[in-house]
Design a protein around this motif. Structure first.
Motif, PDB file in Angstrom:
ATOM      1  N   LEU A  56       0.832  -1.204   0.000  1.00 60.27           N
ATOM      2  CA  LEU A  56       0.000   0.000   0.000  1.00 60.27           C
ATOM      3  C   LEU A  56       0.866   1.254   0.000  1.00 60.27           C
ATOM      4  N   TYR A  60       0.887   3.752  -3.195  1.00 62.99           N
ATOM      5  CA  TYR A  60       0.488   5.150  -3.002  1.00 62.99           C
ATOM      6  C   TYR A  60       1.623   6.094  -3.390  1.00 62.99           C
ATOM      7  N   ARG A  61       2.853   5.723  -3.046  1.00 58.12           N
ATOM      8  CA  ARG A  61       4.003   6.564  -3.397  1.00 58.12           C
ATOM      9  C   ARG A  61       4.038   6.840  -4.896  1.00 58.12           C
ATOM     10  N   PHE A  63       1.525   6.273  -7.075  1.00 59.88           N
ATOM     11  CA  PHE A  63       0.245   6.814  -7.511  1.00 59.88           C
ATOM     12  C   PHE A  63       0.231   8.339  -7.423  1.00 59.88           C
ATOM     13  N   VAL A  64       0.829   8.894  -6.361  1.00 61.03           N
ATOM     14  CA  VAL A  64       0.849  10.349  -6.207  1.00 61.03           C
ATOM     15  C   VAL A  64       2.036  10.997  -6.904  1.00 61.03           C
ATOM     16  N   ARG A  78       0.180  18.559  -2.719  1.00 61.99           N
ATOM     17  CA  ARG A  78      -0.887  17.562  -2.686  1.00 61.99           C
ATOM     18  C   ARG A  78      -2.176  18.109  -2.079  1.00 61.99           C
ATOM     19  N   ARG A  82      -5.907  17.715  -3.764  1.00 64.80           N
ATOM     20  CA  ARG A  82      -7.097  17.155  -3.122  1.00 64.80           C
ATOM     21  C   ARG A  82      -8.277  18.112  -3.215  1.00 64.80           C
ATOM     22  N   GLN A 153      -3.424   9.742 -13.119  1.00 65.64           N
ATOM     23  CA  GLN A 153      -3.690   8.712 -12.123  1.00 65.64           C
ATOM     24  C   GLN A 153      -4.594   7.622 -12.691  1.00 65.64           C
ATOM     25  N   LEU A 176     -10.569  -1.982  -0.674  1.00 67.49           N
ATOM     26  CA  LEU A 176     -10.279  -0.603  -0.281  1.00 67.49           C
ATOM     27  C   LEU A 176     -11.414  -0.025   0.556  1.00 67.49           C
TER      28      LEU A 176
END
Length: 220
Positions: A56, A60-61, A63-64, A78, A82, A153, A176
């Motif tokens: 995870l 996530y690392r 993905f962003v 970030r 958001r 993304q 998730l």
């Protein structure tokens, strides 16, 4: 869009700015995770699921990382991403609803919103049922940037599904959702489903959703 449950709103503490900058949350230890000694039980049963925890993290690392490269062109971080994402997905969000989603302090949100409004990415409108409310919407420039970020993304998600097989999309979604606190799942499902704020007048929805500006309309 209905706000998240009262229990969900009051349970976790807001995330301070520092946690957003270096990833440290309450209880962070630079020495790493605490290891259980054998006398505390079987490793199979009592040890954390390190494989999934770390997968995870690395997922996530990366993905962003894709939108981070784009955000750097604008001097954004970030938190800006958001805000842009959820305002674009749910035009007419109030500040209270956005705070409920992001779980950051009002001071942090105000700082980010001020920058996005001053630079022409977010607009505020007076509420219809309560004129004290400020309904947040993306400008055409803001929507173009939000969709550019979502595009990179989405492409990573599509590549991953193509590699493992699209049949895994549904179980991945269930996993998730199960990671979310039980009392919040219904509200999150509504949010993902695109439920809009009841305060958004039809003409504003039509204006916002009337066209999808291309990424060419975004200027650093």
């Amino acid at each position: 869009m209905r706000p998240l449950t009262q229990a969900a709103r009051t349970r976790p503490a807001p995330i301070p700015d520092a946690a957003d900058e270096d990833g440290r949350a309450a209880g962070y230890s630079p020495e790493g995770p605490t290891q259980r000694s054998p006398e505390h039980g079987s490793p199979d049963r009592d040890q954390p699921a390190y494989d999934l925890i770390e997968l995870l993290f690395f997922a996530y690392r990366d993905f962003v990382a894709d939108p981070d490269r784009i955000l750097a062109e604008y001097g954004f971080g970030r938190a800006h991403h958001r805000v842009l994402h959820f305002v674009d997905r749910h035009p007419g969000l109030t500040i209270a609803e956005l705070l409920d989603i992001l779980r950051i302090t009002k001071q942090s949100l105000n700082r980010v919103l001020k920058e996005l409004i001053e630079q022409g990415y977010i607009a505020q409108r007076t509420g219809t049922s309560d004129r004290r409310h400020r309904l947040l919407t993306c400008t055409p420039q803001g929507r173009a940037l939000a969709q550019r970020l979502a595009g990179v993304q989405g492409e990573r998600v599509r590549r991953a599904l193509a590699e493992v097989g699209p049949a895994l999309r549904e179980p991945a979604g269930r996993f998730l959702l199960a990671m979310i606190e039980p009392e919040e799942r219904a509200a999150v499902s509504r949010l993902i489903g695109g439920e809009a704020s009841a305060e958004v007048p039809a003409e504003i929805r039509a204006e916002i959703r009337g066209g999808s500006p291309s990424a060419d309309g975004v200027r650093p």
